[in-house]
Design a protein around this motif. Structure first.
Motif, PDB file in Angstrom:
ATOM      1  N   ALA A 212       0.813  -1.218   0.000  1.00 13.50           N
ATOM      2  CA  ALA A 212       0.000   0.000   0.000  1.00 13.50           C
ATOM      3  C   ALA A 212       0.848   1.271   0.000  1.00 13.50           C
ATOM      4  O   ALA A 212       0.301   2.378  -0.116  1.00 13.50           O
ATOM      5  N   THR A 213       2.154   1.118   0.130  1.00 17.43           N
ATOM      6  CA  THR A 213       3.043   2.283   0.209  1.00 17.43           C
ATOM      7  C   THR A 213       4.003   2.274  -0.980  1.00 17.43           C
ATOM      8  O   THR A 213       4.987   1.528  -0.995  1.00 17.43           O
ATOM      9  N   VAL A 214       3.731   3.089  -1.957  1.00 14.69           N
ATOM     10  CA  VAL A 214       4.563   3.147  -3.156  1.00 14.69           C
ATOM     11  C   VAL A 214       5.759   4.063  -2.898  1.00 14.69           C
ATOM     12  O   VAL A 214       5.608   5.188  -2.413  1.00 14.69           O
ATOM     13  N   MET A 215       6.934   3.574  -3.223  1.00 17.72           N
ATOM     14  CA  MET A 215       8.144   4.369  -3.034  1.00 17.72           C
ATOM     15  C   MET A 215       8.229   5.465  -4.095  1.00 17.72           C
ATOM     16  O   MET A 215       7.699   5.316  -5.211  1.00 17.72           O
ATOM     17  N   PRO A 216       8.896   6.582  -3.782  1.00 14.91           N
ATOM     18  CA  PRO A 216       9.106   7.633  -4.794  1.00 14.91           C
ATOM     19  C   PRO A 216       9.831   7.087  -6.019  1.00 14.91           C
ATOM     20  O   PRO A 216      10.551   6.089  -5.928  1.00 14.91           O
ATOM     21  N   GLU A 217       9.663   7.747  -7.129  1.00 16.95           N
ATOM     22  CA  GLU A 217      10.219   7.284  -8.395  1.00 16.95           C
ATOM     23  C   GLU A 217      11.725   7.036  -8.317  1.00 16.95           C
ATOM     24  O   GLU A 217      12.237   6.048  -8.869  1.00 16.95           O
ATOM     25  N   ASP A 218      12.441   7.905  -7.607  1.00 16.68           N
ATOM     26  CA  ASP A 218      13.905   7.783  -7.529  1.00 16.68           C
ATOM     27  C   ASP A 218      14.343   6.513  -6.801  1.00 16.68           C
ATOM     28  O   ASP A 218      15.477   6.061  -6.995  1.00 16.68           O
ATOM     29  N   TYR A 219      13.488   5.957  -5.959  1.00 18.22           N
ATOM     30  CA  TYR A 219      13.874   4.786  -5.155  1.00 18.22           C
ATOM     31  C   TYR A 219      13.135   3.510  -5.560  1.00 18.22           C
ATOM     32  O   TYR A 219      13.439   2.438  -5.041  1.00 18.22           O
ATOM     33  N   ARG A 220      12.182   3.617  -6.486  1.00 20.95           N
ATOM     34  CA  ARG A 220      11.298   2.492  -6.772  1.00 20.95           C
ATOM     35  C   ARG A 220      12.038   1.263  -7.294  1.00 20.95           C
ATOM     36  O   ARG A 220      11.655   0.134  -7.000  1.00 20.95           O
ATOM     37  N   PHE A 221      13.099   1.470  -8.026  1.00 21.07           N
ATOM     38  CA  PHE A 221      13.800   0.333  -8.615  1.00 21.07           C
ATOM     39  C   PHE A 221      15.217   0.149  -8.055  1.00 21.07           C
ATOM     40  O   PHE A 221      16.028  -0.561  -8.640  1.00 21.07           O
ATOM     41  N   ARG A 222      15.491   0.790  -6.943  1.00 18.46           N
ATOM     42  CA  ARG A 222      16.797   0.612  -6.312  1.00 18.46           C
ATOM     43  C   ARG A 222      16.841  -0.726  -5.576  1.00 18.46           C
ATOM     44  O   ARG A 222      15.862  -1.154  -4.979  1.00 18.46           O
ATOM     45  N   LYS A 223      17.997  -1.351  -5.616  1.00 16.78           N
ATOM     46  CA  LYS A 223      18.172  -2.619  -4.923  1.00 16.78           C
ATOM     47  C   LYS A 223      19.222  -2.497  -3.827  1.00 16.78           C
ATOM     48  O   LYS A 223      20.057  -1.596  -3.860  1.00 16.78           O
ATOM     49  N   VAL A 224      19.134  -3.428  -2.872  1.00 22.19           N
ATOM     50  CA  VAL A 224      20.061  -3.409  -1.746  1.00 22.19           C
ATOM     51  C   VAL A 224      20.380  -4.848  -1.350  1.00 22.19           C
ATOM     52  O   VAL A 224      19.519  -5.733  -1.433  1.00 22.19           O
ATOM     53  N   TRP A 225      21.609  -5.066  -0.952  1.00 23.51           N
ATOM     54  CA  TRP A 225      21.984  -6.386  -0.428  1.00 23.51           C
ATOM     55  C   TRP A 225      21.657  -6.438   1.054  1.00 23.51           C
ATOM     56  O   TRP A 225      21.983  -5.512   1.804  1.00 23.51           O
ATOM     57  N   ILE A 226      20.979  -7.518   1.458  1.00 16.56           N
ATOM     58  CA  ILE A 226      20.578  -7.659   2.866  1.00 16.56           C
ATOM     59  C   ILE A 226      21.084  -8.979   3.446  1.00 16.56           C
ATOM     60  O   ILE A 226      21.299  -9.944   2.719  1.00 16.56           O
ATOM     61  N   LEU A 227      21.256  -8.968   4.745  1.00 16.60           N
ATOM     62  CA  LEU A 227      21.572 -10.192   5.488  1.00 16.60           C
ATOM     63  C   LEU A 227      20.401 -10.493   6.398  1.00 16.60           C
ATOM     64  O   LEU A 227      19.967  -9.622   7.161  1.00 16.60           O
ATOM     65  N   CYS A 228      19.869 -11.704   6.312  1.00 16.96           N
ATOM     66  CA  CYS A 228      18.738 -12.098   7.151  1.00 16.96           C
ATOM     67  C   CYS A 228      19.243 -12.597   8.498  1.00 16.96           C
ATOM     68  O   CYS A 228      20.068 -13.518   8.562  1.00 16.96           O
ATOM     69  N   ASN A 229      18.763 -12.004   9.569  1.00 17.51           N
ATOM     70  CA  ASN A 229      19.167 -12.430  10.908  1.00 17.51           C
ATOM     71  C   ASN A 229      18.592 -13.789  11.281  1.00 17.51           C
ATOM     72  O   ASN A 229      19.139 -14.479  12.138  1.00 17.51           O
ATOM     73  N   ASP A 230      17.482 -14.174  10.638  1.00 14.11           N
ATOM     74  CA  ASP A 230      16.819 -15.435  10.994  1.00 14.11           C
ATOM     75  C   ASP A 230      17.424 -16.655  10.296  1.00 14.11           C
ATOM     76  O   ASP A 230      17.556 -17.722  10.898  1.00 14.11           O
ATOM     77  N   CYS A 231      17.782 -16.525   9.017  1.00 15.18           N
ATOM     78  CA  CYS A 231      18.312 -17.690   8.298  1.00 15.18           C
ATOM     79  C   CYS A 231      19.750 -17.501   7.817  1.00 15.18           C
ATOM     80  O   CYS A 231      20.331 -18.398   7.212  1.00 15.18           O
ATOM     81  N   ASN A 232      20.305 -16.305   8.071  1.00  8.60           N
ATOM     82  CA  ASN A 232      21.694 -15.974   7.700  1.00  8.60           C
ATOM     83  C   ASN A 232      21.931 -15.959   6.189  1.00  8.60           C
ATOM     84  O   ASN A 232      23.079 -16.017   5.742  1.00  8.60           O
ATOM     85  N   ASP A 233      20.862 -15.881   5.407  1.00  7.26           N
ATOM     86  CA  ASP A 233      21.006 -15.839   3.948  1.00  7.26           C
ATOM     87  C   ASP A 233      21.241 -14.393   3.499  1.00  7.26           C
ATOM     88  O   ASP A 233      20.702 -13.453   4.085  1.00  7.26           O
ATOM     89  N   THR A 234      22.046 -14.231   2.477  1.00  9.75           N
ATOM     90  CA  THR A 234      22.317 -12.910   1.907  1.00  9.75           C
ATOM     91  C   THR A 234      21.705 -12.842   0.512  1.00  9.75           C
ATOM     92  O   THR A 234      21.976 -13.699  -0.339  1.00  9.75           O
TER      93      THR A 234
END
Length: 264
Positions: A212-234
């Motif tokens: 329900a929350t659309v990101m602004p145009e400048d950020y809509r297609f940006r990607k980020v690498w994340i580390l999951c604290n629960d399964c340790n997957d990146t």
């Protein structure tokens, strides 16, 4: 008559930690205390900053009968008046206690006495401590998990008088500290950051909020690498201000490991 002499004064002596009919002489400072906890409280940093030390229970050699005031080597029965100085007695821990309802028992693997009845506990070799039989084959083993300080109040857990809890991740803390953490809406282990309860309903709610929350145009297609604290997957996922969802286990308990970038 013999039984009456042995039981004379039962539950009538002791301190706020234990009911017992003797005091102990602390070998470390040669002072008399009701129990080792009374000694440790009296020699904490705030009470005595120049002589801070803790009593090693196994080192106690002398006790003082509370009924006749006779000092003598550690034993269950007073050599002078014949009273039993503790209904429960452990010669290894030099421990006395009149309150048998606590069902104190000595664990050879832990090396200390525990409360709650031997039949209610098992000793986990890897975790290095006694756990409730309800946790047998139902907990994540963490090596020496009880031999550290509570991550909330920093009291040493292994021989703490307070109830402890084993979290889903296998780490331990005081039960009352855990409850306080829950009241403050903190649902991650303070040690490893894994979720300590089932968060699937919360993740579904975040899914709905993100949709329900659309990101602004400048950020809509940006990607980020994340580390999951629960399964340790990146994984690399689309950035959103409300959170980043793990593509492996669907958890939002994640953290960014690289700033968001535009796709090439």
């Amino acid at each position: 008559m013999e039984a009456e002499r042995l039981d004379f004064g039962k539950m009538g002596y002791g301190c706020n930690h234990y009911r017992r009919r003797c005091s102990i002489r602390a070998p470390c400072c040669n002072e008399i205390y009701s129990c080792r906890h009374c000694h440790n409280e009296a020699t904490t940093f705030f009470n005595n900053p120049f002589d801070r030390h803790e009593l090693v229970r196994q080192d106690v050699q002398q006790v003082v009968c509370s009924v006749c005031d006779t000092e003598q080597p550690v034993a269950q029965v007073c050599t002078n008046c014949g009273v039993r100085m503790g209904e429960y007695f452990c010669d290894i821990c030099k421990f006395f206690d009149d309150d048998t309802e606590k069902e104190v028992f000595h664990c050879d693997d832990c090396g200390i006495c525990r409360v709650g009845g031997r039949h209610n506990f098992f000793h986990c070799k890897k975790c290095g401590s006694c756990y409730s039989i309800a946790l047998r084959d139902k907990h994540v083993c963490v090596e020496n998990s009880m031999r550290h300080h509570c991550p909330i109040c920093y009291e040493y857990l292994f021989d703490s008088l307070k109830d402890t809890i084993v979290m889903r991740c296998g780490h331990t803390m005081h039960h009352e500290c855990y409850q306080e953490m829950m009241k403050r809406d903190k649902y991650c282990c303070p040690i490893c950051s894994k979720s300590v309860i089932d968060m699937s309903r919360m993740w579904k709610r975040i899914d709905e909020e993100i949709e329900a929350t659309v990101m602004p145009e400048d950020y809509r297609f940006r990607k980020v690498w994340i580390l999951c604290n629960d399964c340790n997957d990146t994984t690399e996922v689309y950035f959103h201000i409300l959170g980043q969802k793990c593509g492996h286990c669907n958890s939002y308990n994640t953290r960014a490991v690289a700033p968001p970038v535009l796709p090439q």
